[in-house]
Design an enzyme around this catalytic site. Structure first.
Site, short mmCIF file in Angstrom:
data_model
loop_
_atom_site.label_atom_id
_atom_site.label_comp_id
_atom_site.label_asym_id
_atom_site.label_seq_id
_atom_site.Cartn_x
_atom_site.Cartn_y
_atom_site.Cartn_z
N CYS A 127 0.81 -1.23 0.00
CA CYS A 127 0.00 0.00 0.00
C CYS A 127 0.84 1.28 0.00
CB CYS A 127 -0.94 0.00 1.20
SG CYS A 127 -0.20 -0.64 2.71
N HIS A 235 -3.19 6.25 4.65
CA HIS A 235 -1.76 6.37 4.95
C HIS A 235 -1.27 7.74 4.47
CE1 HIS A 235 -1.82 2.25 5.97
NE2 HIS A 235 -1.03 1.72 5.05
N1 LIG Z 1 -5.13 -3.57 4.80
C1 LIG Z 1 -4.35 -2.97 3.90
O1 LIG Z 1 -4.15 -1.72 3.88
C2 LIG Z 1 -3.67 -3.78 2.86
C3 LIG Z 1 -3.08 -3.08 1.82
C4 LIG Z 1 -2.42 -3.81 0.84
C5 LIG Z 1 -2.39 -5.17 0.91
N2 LIG Z 1 -2.98 -5.82 1.95
C6 LIG Z 1 -2.89 -7.28 1.95
O2 LIG Z 1 -4.17 -7.85 1.66
C7 LIG Z 1 -4.32 -9.09 2.35
C8 LIG Z 1 -5.57 -9.05 3.20
O3 LIG Z 1 -5.47 -7.98 4.13
P1 LIG Z 1 -6.70 -7.48 4.99
O4 LIG Z 1 -6.25 -6.21 5.59
O5 LIG Z 1 -7.98 -7.52 4.19
O6 LIG Z 1 -6.78 -8.64 6.12
P2 LIG Z 1 -8.02 -9.11 7.01
O7 LIG Z 1 -8.97 -7.99 7.22
O8 LIG Z 1 -7.42 -9.76 8.19
O9 LIG Z 1 -8.76 -10.22 6.09
C9 LIG Z 1 -8.17 -11.46 5.79
C10 LIG Z 1 -9.09 -12.25 4.86
O10 LIG Z 1 -8.43 -13.48 4.53
C11 LIG Z 1 -9.31 -14.55 4.82
N3 LIG Z 1 -8.57 -15.77 5.19
C12 LIG Z 1 -7.69 -15.93 6.20
N4 LIG Z 1 -7.25 -17.22 6.24
C13 LIG Z 1 -7.87 -17.86 5.22
C14 LIG Z 1 -7.84 -19.20 4.74
N5 LIG Z 1 -7.08 -20.14 5.31
N6 LIG Z 1 -8.61 -19.52 3.67
C15 LIG Z 1 -9.38 -18.58 3.08
N7 LIG Z 1 -9.47 -17.30 3.50
C16 LIG Z 1 -8.71 -16.95 4.56
C17 LIG Z 1 -10.14 -14.05 5.98
O11 LIG Z 1 -11.30 -14.84 6.11
P3 LIG Z 1 -12.07 -15.00 7.54
O12 LIG Z 1 -12.88 -13.73 7.67
O13 LIG Z 1 -12.87 -16.23 7.29
O14 LIG Z 1 -11.01 -15.12 8.58
C18 LIG Z 1 -10.42 -12.63 5.50
O15 LIG Z 1 -11.43 -12.65 4.51
C19 LIG Z 1 -3.02 -9.28 3.13
O16 LIG Z 1 -2.13 -10.05 2.34
C20 LIG Z 1 -2.50 -7.87 3.28
O17 LIG Z 1 -1.10 -7.84 3.45
C21 LIG Z 1 -3.64 -5.16 2.91
#
Ligand SMILES: NC(=O)c1ccc[n+]([C@@H]2O[C@H](COP(=O)([O-])OP(=O)(O)OC[C@H]3O[C@@H](n4cnc5c(N)ncnc54)[C@H](OP(=O)(O)O)[C@@H]3O)[C@@H](O)[C@H]2O)c1
Length: 325
Positions: A127, A235
Site C-alpha cells: 500500500c 496512509h
Molecule cells: N489492509 C491494507 O491496507 C492492505 C493493503 C495492501 C495489501 N494488503 C494485503 O491484503 C491481504 C488481506 O489484508 P486485509 O487487511 O484484508 O486482512 P483481514 O482484514 O485480516 O482479512 C483477511 C481475509 O483473509 C481470509 N482468510 C484468512 N485465512 C484464510 C484461509 N485459510 N482460507 C481462506 N481465506 C482466509 C479471511 O477470512 P475470515 O474472515 O474467514 O477469517 C479474510 O477474509 C493481506 O495479504 C495484506 O497484506 C492489505
C-alpha cells in the site's frame, strides 16, 4: 466474465467487492471465498446477496477469468498457483509473489503495459509503495529521481481487521498490545513488520524493492522509515526527493498535475480527507533549491493501496486482452 474474490470478508476483500461495483464491473458469475470461520456469511454485490464459501483447491480448479486474492501470503502461496494452473488470471494483494522476477508487480497507471498477453499471477504492490510511486512516477519520467527519503504514517487498517479491533479495544481501555508491538492508542510506533539483519523492517524493504521493480529502475537510492499511527483509514507519507536534472517548483507541479489518479492541492490534506476516495493527494510541495524537493502524500490504503489498484489491474488486463477473455 467469471470473477472470484478470495478473502472476501476481510478489510481489503470487502472493499474489492465495493470497488468492483463502483467501477461498474459486471461479472456474469461472482463467487466469494474466505475461511471456514466465516463461510455461510452473506455479502451484497449489486443489490444481490451472495453467500461466502469456504476456499478449497477444488473450487479454484473450476477456473475463473479473474481471481482476486486478499487473504495473506500463506493462503496465496498455497492456493494462487492452483487458480493460475486452472487458467485464471490471479491478482494477489499479499507480498507472496511481489519479488518473484517472473511475476509482474503492477500499478496500471505506470507499468500496466506488461499485462498485454500475460496470463497467470499478477502481484499487487504494498500500500505505501503504490501511493508513493503514483505521486512520483511522472517526476521520475521527466527529471529522473536519484534519491528518495520517505517517512510513512500508516493507519491501523493496514494491519487488517485485527489492527482496527486493537485500536478500538485500546480506546475502550483494554490496552494490552497484541497485533502491534506497542500500545497504538495515543501513540505512534516506528516499527511495522519484522526488523531484518540490515536494521530496516521488511515493510521498509518492500518500499525499496517494489519501487525499483515498478519504476524499472534499480539505481534510485531509497531510504524509508515506516511508522504506525492511530488513524483508522488513510496512509500519509512525508517524501524528500533529489532529482538528477534541475527542475523548478513549477516544473514539479506540472509533472504531478499530469499524473493519472493524482491530485495536487494547496489545501491541507489529512487522512480524513483522503479516505474514501480513489486518488493520491500531493500537497505541501516545497524546496530550497532546484534539485531537492519535499512533499506530503495521502491516500486511502484500503482503496488506492489495495482494492482499487487490484480492480484497476483487472480492468487494464481486460482492456489489453479483451479478445482472449
Ligand atoms: N489492509 C491494507 O491496507 C492492505 C493493503 C495492501 C495489501 N494488503 C494485503 O491484503 C491481504 C488481506 O489484508 P486485509 O487487511 O484484508 O486482512 P483481514 O482484514 O485480516 O482479512 C483477511 C481475509 O483473509 C481470509 N482468510 C484468512 N485465512 C484464510 C484461509 N485459510 N482460507 C481462506 N481465506 C482466509 C479471511 O477470512 P475470515 O474472515 O474467514 O477469517 C479474510 O477474509 C493481506 O495479504 C495484506 O497484506 C492489505
Amino acid at each position: 466474465m467469471r470473477i472470484a474474490v478470495v478473502g472476501a470478508t476481510g478489510e481489503v476483500g470487502r472493499m474489492m467487492i465495493k470497488v468492483l461495483e463502483e467501477h461498474k464491473v459486471q461479472p456474469d458469475e461472482l463467487r466469494l471465498f474466505a475461511s471456514a470461520r466465516t463461510a455461510g456469511m452473506s455479502l451484497l454485490f449489486g443489490g444481490k446477496s451472495y453467500t461466502v464459501e469456504e476456499l478449497t483447491h477444488d473450487v479454484l480448479r473450476e477456473g475463473f477469468d479473474y481471481v482476486l486474492f486478499s487473504a495473506g501470503s500463506d493462503v496465496a502461496k498455497e492456493y494462487a498457483p492452483t487458480a493460475a494452473e486452472a487458467g485464471s488470471v490471479v491478482i494477489d494483494n499479499s507480498s507472496a509473489f511481489r519479488r518473484d522476477a517472473t511475476i509482474p508487480l503492477i500499478v496500471p497507471e505506470i507499468n500496466g503495459d506488461i499485462l498485454e498477453g500475460y496470463r497467470g499471477i499478477v502481484a499487487n504492490p504494498n500500500c505505501s509503495t503504490i501511493q508513493m510511486v503514483l505521486g512520483l512516477y511522472e517526476i521520475h519520467r521527466r527529471f529522473g529521481i536519484k534519491s528518495i527519503v520517505v517517512s510513512t504514517y500508516q493507519s491501523v487498517s493496514g494491519a487488517g481487521k485485527k489492527g482496527m479491533n486493537e485500536l478500538q479495544s485500546q480506546i475502550e481501555g483494554h490496552i494490552h498490545p497484541q497485533k502491534f508491538v506497542r500500545q497504538i492508542h495515543l501513540n505512534v510506533i516506528p516499527h511495522i513488520g519484522t526488523i531484518l539483519d540490515n536494521g530496516f523492517s521488511d515493510e521498509e524493504m518492500k518500499m525499496v524493492h517494489e519501487t525499483h521493480k515498478i519504476l524499472r529502475d534499480d539505481s534510485i537510492s531509497i531510504w524509508p522509515t515506516t511508522v504506525r499511527v492511530p488513524v483508522l483509514y488513510g496512509h500519509s507519507e512525508a517524501i524528500w526527493i533529489e532529482t538528477r536534472d534541475a527542475a523548478s517548483l513549477e516544473d514539479l507541479r506540472g509533472a504531478i498535475e499530469s499524473s493519472e489518479d493524482v491530485v495536487l492541492t494547496d489545501s491541507v490534506i489529512s487522512p480524513l480527507e483522503g479516505a474514501g476516495t480513489d486518488f493520491v493527494y500531493v500537497s505541501r510541495l516545497r524546496a530550497f533549491d532546484d534539485r531537492r524537493f519535499l512533499m506530503w502524500n495521502v491516500a486511502d490504503n484500503i482503496r488506492v493501496g489495495a482494492a482499487t489498484n487490484a480492480v484497476r489491474i483487472l480492468k487494464k488486463h481486460r482492456a489489453l486482452n479483451a479478445r482472449n477473455i
